[in-house]
Design a protein around this motif. Sequence first.
Motif, PDB file in Angstrom:
ATOM      1  N   ILE A 166      -2.600  -2.641  -5.717  1.00 17.99           N
ATOM      2  CA  ILE A 166      -1.941  -2.864  -4.347  1.00 17.99           C
ATOM      3  C   ILE A 166      -1.989  -4.480  -4.400  1.00 17.99           C
ATOM      4  CG2 ILE A 166      -2.397  -2.778  -1.985  1.00 17.99           C
ATOM      5  CD1 ILE A 166      -3.554  -0.146  -2.410  1.00 17.99           C
ATOM      6  N   VAL A 186      -9.320   0.941  -0.378  1.00 13.60           N
ATOM      7  CA  VAL A 186      -7.823   1.623  -0.182  1.00 13.60           C
ATOM      8  C   VAL A 186      -8.053   2.298   1.179  1.00 13.60           C
ATOM      9  CG1 VAL A 186      -7.172   1.862  -2.609  1.00 13.60           C
ATOM     10  CG2 VAL A 186      -8.580   3.510  -1.617  1.00 13.60           C
ATOM     11  N   THR A 191       0.924  -1.148  -0.004  1.00 14.85           N
ATOM     12  CA  THR A 191      -0.004   0.045   0.032  1.00 14.85           C
ATOM     13  C   THR A 191       1.316   1.401   0.065  1.00 14.85           C
ATOM     14  OG1 THR A 191      -1.774  -1.077   1.201  1.00 14.85           O
ATOM     15  CG2 THR A 191      -1.837   1.281   1.159  1.00 14.85           C
TER      16      THR A 191
END
Lengths: 183, 183
Positions: free
Chosen positions: A22, A40, A5
């Motif tokens: 990711i 996210v 991330t």
Amino acid sequence: MVTATLAELTEKGYDQLTVDAICHRAGVHKATVYRRWGGVDGLIADALALSADQPWPIPDTGNVDEDIQLLALEVYTTFTDPDLRTTPTALIGAALRSTLGAAALSAFFTARHQQAAEIVTRAVKRGQLPASVDPVELVRAATAPLYHRLFITGEPLDEPAAHRAAAAALLAARASLFDAAAP
Amino acid sequence: MVTATLAELTEKGYDQLTVDAICHRAGVHKATVYRRWGGVDGLIADALALSADQPWPIPDTGNVDEDIQLLALEVYTTFTDPDLRTTPTALIGAALRSTLGAAALSAFFTARHQQAAEIVTRAVKRGQLPASVDPVELVRAATAPLYHRLFITGEPLDEPAAHRAAAAALLAARASLFDAAAP
């Protein structure tokens, strides 16, 4: 997941951050990420939660004036050194962009303030600061002007600004402006 | 357009803000908005630019300690009074969510700092502060801890915090910590 991330965030920025990229980087199935982190913003909140738990070297020179100056300087260096600044700047910037991130950022700062308050409690024991001072308020005051420049006003941050913030906070603490409220 | 943008932002929040809904409220054609403002972030930046230009009452009691306290109190009231806080809180929160918004926020604070610096230049003329003080730095220091709580750490903001910020800034200014750099 956190490493992937942060790497994606640092490379591409929040606006281009996707669960797809990711997952690809981490070699993890998308369904797993959505189930555990939601998306996210959940990943960013988790990265902040992990940062908050990580031990970091709290200045301990024996002199509180030096310790508080070093604390402010550490914030200055973290967010201005070209080799260090990218990831923490992107992480805090991203946290400010969602409700989930903002909550994680609040918890992150609570943890950091508590850890750094150690500087003040040690100084009180050494008689370098009045026992009445609120340790967290002194730590907060020494660093708030830096974060204010970096993330709110977007003003340039230089080393003298870090010194000013630390010196002003110590002065106010010694003038009893940061005394803890009476119980 | 700004009125419609602020009304939609206040009612629905940044995540639900759409050009469609703003256009519907303002009775303006979507193509016009995309052409002139590019999208919601352009509208938010424009709302901030207009706010920066708006005159606001700068405290002028004749006493700089009172003026700086009133300045900090105004920030406190604007962002905590249930009748006042919603729109400015949503506007600054929204500005932090885009690059365009952040640039507009930076310009907004530059304008506000310049306007409020008048408090300090008047005080210097009256001999209440040393002539060496950087007026913008004093204004910044008196208000930064409040914005830091509101928009970065998410810590509660109370009236004593506003008083502390003002008092600490005045103390530092009088101790020559906020002196302007020598030319």
